[in-house]
Scaffold this motif. Structure first.
Motif, short mmCIF file in Angstrom:
data_model
loop_
_atom_site.label_atom_id
_atom_site.label_comp_id
_atom_site.label_asym_id
_atom_site.label_seq_id
_atom_site.Cartn_x
_atom_site.Cartn_y
_atom_site.Cartn_z
N ILE A 144 0.80 -1.21 0.04
CA ILE A 144 0.09 0.16 0.05
C ILE A 144 0.93 1.47 0.24
N VAL A 145 0.00 2.18 -0.42
CA VAL A 145 1.00 3.64 -0.45
C VAL A 145 -0.06 4.77 0.06
N ILE B 159 9.45 6.40 2.39
CA ILE B 159 9.92 5.81 3.65
C ILE B 159 8.97 4.29 3.56
N GLU B 160 9.70 3.47 3.76
CA GLU B 160 9.21 2.16 4.05
C GLU B 160 8.95 1.63 5.59
N GLU C 249 -0.07 5.16 11.63
CA GLU C 249 1.18 6.16 11.76
C GLU C 249 1.57 6.50 10.41
N MET C 250 1.56 5.44 9.34
CA MET C 250 2.15 5.80 8.10
C MET C 250 1.53 7.05 7.55
N PHE D 88 6.25 12.96 3.10
CA PHE D 88 6.69 11.86 2.54
C PHE D 88 5.80 11.00 1.98
N ILE D 89 6.10 9.94 1.09
CA ILE D 89 5.22 8.94 0.52
C ILE D 89 5.69 7.57 1.30
#
Length: 764
Positions: free
Chosen positions: A524-525, A540-541, A561-562, A570-571
C-alpha cells in the motif's frame, strides 16, 4: 533459499532497465520537496491535527454482536464521531434494525437514579441484555445493576444479575497451543485413586484405604518421573522419565525506579537458539500388574510432554504429536499401551521447514480420524487422516491457503474454515470463510463479496454477521442465513465522506512483480494530503518481514502512523515481500536460513515500479523503519542495500538471531545453530554501515533482550561508524512510545528532507 534461473534474472534486469528509464523521464520535470522551517512547522501541526481528526471518525471495522440466548435477536454498539456511540437492536428473522432504546429517555432517567449527568451518546453500559420480547432489559452501570422498563423507561434495582453470555467472536472449537502440553490429572477416572510423585518415583494411592502402590523405582531428584496421564479406563498411566535442563537467564537493569538511588537488576528464563531442552521419555505403567513398559519412541526433546488423544472408546491406543527440533519433521505417533510399540499415523518431512504454529490437528475419536493441515503439495491445505490405516485424503485443493479451522460438523461431515487466495480477481491476502465436505465436495463460500472478511455466528449458528472492507473501502456488515448464505439485511455500510472531507488521501493498493519476474508483490501507498504535483517526495518504508505472518493492512485504514508520517512530506509504503507467510510454500521458503533477505529484492523492485506510477515518489531518498524483527530488517537495509536505502530507524531490533528467543529463530533459521546465524547478523556486519541509522531500545525489553541493540552499538563504535541511539528507561518491547515516534519523524525530516524539525527545547 530459492535459486533463480539465469533467464529469470535477465527478465528482472530488463524490467529494471525499462522501469528506470521511465522513471527518469517522468521525474525530469519535477523538483524535490525541500520545505523551509515554517513549512516544516506547519506540516507537523497538520500531521497532528489530521491524526486527531481521523481517529475521531469511527470506522466500525468490526461489529461485536450480543445475542439473545434463543438466537432470535442481537444488539451492538455503534461508534459515532467524536468518540460517541449508540446501541442498536436487530431482529434476526426479519433483519430489521432499530435503536435498542430511546437514548435520551434512558439518559434522563439514569440521571435521576444515579445523580450523575448523562450524555445520551456516551451512556457507559458495562452490561446490556434483552431477556424477553424486548419489553425489558438488564443494565449494569459501573457496579450497579438495573432493570429497564422499555415502556416507561423506569429503572429498578435488581438482585438477579444472571444473563446469558456468548462470545460470538470465539471459534466454535478452540485450538490448544502445543506449548500448553499435557493436561495432568492426579485422580483416576473413577475418582478412587490418585497419583503421587515422591523421590522422583511414581506411586498410586487408594483414596479409601490410603494404601500405596509404587510403580517405578529408578526415578530420582535428578531424573524424576512426572507429567502423567490416566488411560480412560484407569488401568494404565502414561508418565515420563524426565531429564531436566535448566533454562538459562537473561538480565536487564531498571535504571530509573522511583524512590531508589540504585539500578534494579532483573532476570528471567529465556531460551536462545542452540540451548538444551528438557527431555521426556514416555513409559506406560499398568496399575494392577505393577509393570512398566518403556514406549518404543525417542525422547521428546522439543516442547514439553504432549497432550494425549485416545482412540475412540479404546483405552489401548493413544496418539501424540512430536515436532522434531529444527522444524523439519512432524509426526502423529500412535502407542499401544499393552506393548509400548508405536507407529506413525502422520510423518511429514521437508528440506526447509514445517511452520509448526500453522499445523492444525483436530482429533475425531468417534470416527478414528484426524483433520490436519499441511503444505506438502505447495499450499496449506486440509487433509482427512484415517487413524486405523494412516490413509490421507486431500479435502481442499488449489493455489490458496487454508488459514484456520473454525469448526467441524461430525454429523454432516463438514469442516468450516478460513482461507485466502481462492479468488483470482482480488487481493490474494483477503480472508474469506468457507465450509466443505470431508470428501472435498460441496464447497460453499460464506463470504461472497470482495474484501477482507470478519465473520461471527449466532449461538445456534443459524445466522452469521459478515463484515468486510478493503484498505480504502469502508466496511459493510451484513446479516446472513447460514444454511443458504442468503443475505437478510445490511446492518451497517460505512462511507468515506467524513474522511475525504479532512483532505486525507486514503491508502492506495499497488502491485508489482517480484524478483522472479512473475510473482505479484502486494503493498500500500500513503500519500501526503497536500502533495504538490510538481514536487517529488522521499519514500519511507514501514517494514516488518517476520516469516510468521503477512503484515500489510487489508481492512479499512484511513488513520495510521504511516499516514501521519506522510503528512510531514513523505510517501510512506508497506510491502509483503517473499519470505513472509500466507502465500505458497515456495514464497515462504525464501526465508529459510535466510532471514536477512527480508524480501528486499522484491521490495526494491516494487518501489521502483511504484515510482513509475507515482512520479512524485523520489526513490533516490528512501528511508525505512521497523520494530522488533522490523528493527532487524531496517538496520539490515543499510548494511546490505545501501545503494537504495539511505536512512533507517530501528526499534528494539533482533540484530542477531542467536541472541533472540529460541522458538522463533530456530523455526526459520534452523537447528543446529550454524555459521549462517553469524553471517547474517547485523552485529557481525556492522562495519558495512552506510547511510544514517537511528537505534531505539527499551531498557526493560522482555521480548528481545536489550543487549541485542547494545551489542550492535558496540560493534558500530568499534567500526568507527556514526549513528544515533536512544535508550528509554523503564520501557519494554516498543517502538519508543510517543517520544520515540516523535524522534523517528524528526530523524527522517532531518536526513531525507534536509530540514530541521521543530525543536521542543525552544520555547515559543
Amino acid at each position: 533459499m530459492i535459486i533463480y534461473a539465469t533467464a529469470k534474472k535477465s527478465i528482472v534486469f530488463i524490467l529494471l532497465s525499462f522501469v528506470s528509464a521511465q522513471l527518469l523521464a517522468q521525474q525530469a520535470r519535477l523538483q524535490p520537496y525541500a520545505p523551509n522551517a515554517a513549512e516544516v512547522a506547519d506540516a507537523y501541526q497538520l500531521s497532528l491535527k489530521m491524526d486527531t481528526t481521523l481517529r475521531n471518525i469511527p470506522t466500525n471495522n468490526d461489529i461485536i454482536p450480543f445475542w439473545k440466548k434463543d438466537g432470535t435477536a442481537f444488539w451492538y454498539k455503534k461508534n459515532l464521531p467524536d468518540r460517541t456511540w449508540e446501541y442498536y437492536y436487530v431482529d434476526a428473522a426479519t433483519g430489521k434494525r432499530q435503536a435498542a432504546f430511546d437514548h435520551h429517555k434512558l439518559a434522563q432517567n439514569l440521571e435521576k437514579v444515579t445523580g450523575k449527568k448523562q450524555n445520551p451518546l456516551k451512556i457507559q453500559l458495562a452490561e446490556l441484555y434483552f431477556a424477553d420480547q424486548g419489553n425489558t432489559a438488564k443494565l449494569k452501570i459501573q457496579d450497579k445493576w438495573y432493570e429497564l422498563n422499555l415502556g416507561d423507561y423506569t429503572l429498578a434495582d435488581i438482585k438477579d444479575t444472571t444473563i446469558y453470555r456468548y462470545n460470538a467472536k470465539r471459534p466454535l472449537q478452540q485450538r490448544r497451543s502445543r506449548w500448553q502440553g499435557n493436561r495432568q490429572s492426579k485422580k483416576s477416572p473413577d475418582g478412587k485413586s490418585e497419583i503421587l510423585i515422591r523421590g522422583g518415583n511414581l506411586f498410586v494411592i487408594d483414596l479409601a484405604t490410603k494404601a500405596e502402590t509404587q510403580l517405578s523405582t529408578d526415578g530420582n531428584a535428578d531424573k524424576p518421573y512426572g507429567e502423567f496421564a490416566w488411560s480412560p479406563d484407569g488401568k494404565n498411566i502414561v508418565a515420563y522419565k524426565i531429564d531436566p535442563k535448566e533454562i538459562k537467564k537473561v538480565y536487564y537493569v531498571l535504571s530509573s525506579v522511583p524512590g531508589t538511588t540504585r539500578g534494579e537488576l532483573k532476570s528471567r528464563e529465556y531460551a536462545q537458539p542452540g540451548d538444551d531442552f528438557t527431555a521426556y521419555q514416555p513409559y506406560v505403567f499398568n496399575v494392577s500388574k505393577k509393570t512398566a513398559i518403556k514406549v518404543d519412541a525417542d525422547p521428546i526433546d522439543f516442547f514439553g510432554a504432549p497432550e494425549l488423544h485416545w482412540r475412540g472408546n479404546s483405552s489401548r491406543y493413544y496418539t501424540y504429536e512430536k515436532v522434531d527440533r529444527g522444524h523439519q519433521r512432524f509426526r502423529v505417533i500412535e502407542v499401544d499401551v499393552l506393548t509400548g510399540k508405536t507407529k506413525n499415523i502422520i510423518d511429514e518431512k521437508t528440506k526447509t521447514f514445517i511452520y509448526e504454529n500453522r499445523i492444525y490437528t483436530r482429533y475425531l475419536p468417534k470416527t478414528n480420524e484426524i483433520l490436519w493441515t499441511s503444505e506438502q503439495d505447495g499450499w496449506q491445505h486440509l487433509y482427512l487422516v484415517n487413524v486405523l490405516t494412516g490413509k490421507q485424503q486431500l479435502i481442499t485443493k488449489g493455489n490458496y491457503v487454508v488459514r484456520d479451522i473454525d469448526s467441524i460438523d461430525i454429523v454432516k461431515r463438514q469442516v468450516w474454515f478460513r482461507a485466502n487466495g481462492m479468488h483470482a480477481d482480488e487481493d490474494p491476502y483477503f480472508i474469506h470463510y468457507y465450509r466443505i465436505g470431508f470428501d472435498g465436495k460441496g464447497l460453499v463460500n460464506l463470504t461472497p463479496e470482495k474484501g477482507n472478511h470478519n465473520l461471527s455466528f449466532s449461538p445456534d449458528r443459524k445466522y452469521y454477521i459478515d463484515t468486510y472492507s478493503q484498505v480504502n473501502v469502508p466496511p459493510v456488515s451484513e446479516l446472513r442465513l447460514t444454511a443458504s448464505t442468503k443475505k437478510l439485511s445490511e446492518i451497517e455500510h460505512g462511507k468515506t465522506d467524513a474522511y475525504l472531507a479532512t483532505g486525507v488521501k486514503l491508502p492506495e493498493v499497488f502491485v508489482a512483480k517480484g524478483r522472479d519476474g512473475k510473482t505479484d508483490i502486494w503493498g500500500i501507498v500513503c500519500l501526503p494530503s497536500k502533495m504538490d504535483p510538481n514536487k517529488t517526495y522521499p519514500v519511507i518504508e514501514n517494514i516488518y518481514a517476520g516469516p510468521h505472518d503477512s503484515f500489510v493492512p487489508k481492512s479499512f485504514l484511513p488513520a495510521s502512523e504511516m499516514q501521519s508520517i506522510a503528512e510531514l512530506g513523505f510517501i510512506v509504503v508497506q510491502i509483503d515481500g517473499m519470505g513472509t507467510a500466507n502465500r505458497s510454500k515456495a514464497f515462504h521458503d525464501v526465508c529459510w536460513k535466510n532471514i536477512a533477505d527480508s524480501g528486499f529484492p522484491d521490495r526494491i523492485l516494487w518501489m521502483k515500479a511504484m515510482a513509475v506510477k507515482y512520479p512524485n515518489a523520489d526513490i533516490s531518498r528512501v528511508g525505512i523503519y521497523g520494530t522488533s524483527a522490523g528493527g532487524q530488517s531496517s538496520t539490515g537495509a543499510l548494511l546490505s542495500h545501501p545503494e537504495f536505502y539511505k536512512a533507517a530507524v530501528s526499534a528494539c531490533g533482533c540484530h542477531d538471531n542467536r541472541i533472540d528467543k529460541q522458538w522463533w529463530n530456530e523455526q526459520w533459521m534452523g537447528y543446529p545453530v550454524g555459521p549462517h546465524y553469524g553471517e547474517q547478523s547485523n552485529i557481525t556486519n556492522a562495519g558495512k554501515l552506510q547511510g544514517n541509522l537511528f537505534l531505539i531500545v527499551g531498557e526493560a525489553d522482555e521480548n528481545v533482550p536489550p543487549e541485542s541493540t547494545y551489542r550492535l552499538a558496540d560493534a558500530l563504535i568499534k567500526a568507527n561508524k556514526n549513528f544515533d541511539i536512544l535508550s528509554i528507561p523503564g520501557m519494554g518491547h516498543s517502538d519508543g512510545g510517543v517520544y520515540g515516534r516523535r524522534r523517528k519523524r524528526d530523524f527522517f525530516v532531518k536526513h531525507l528532507l534536509n530540514a530541521e524539525p521543530p525543536n521542543p527545547n525552544i520555547s515559543k
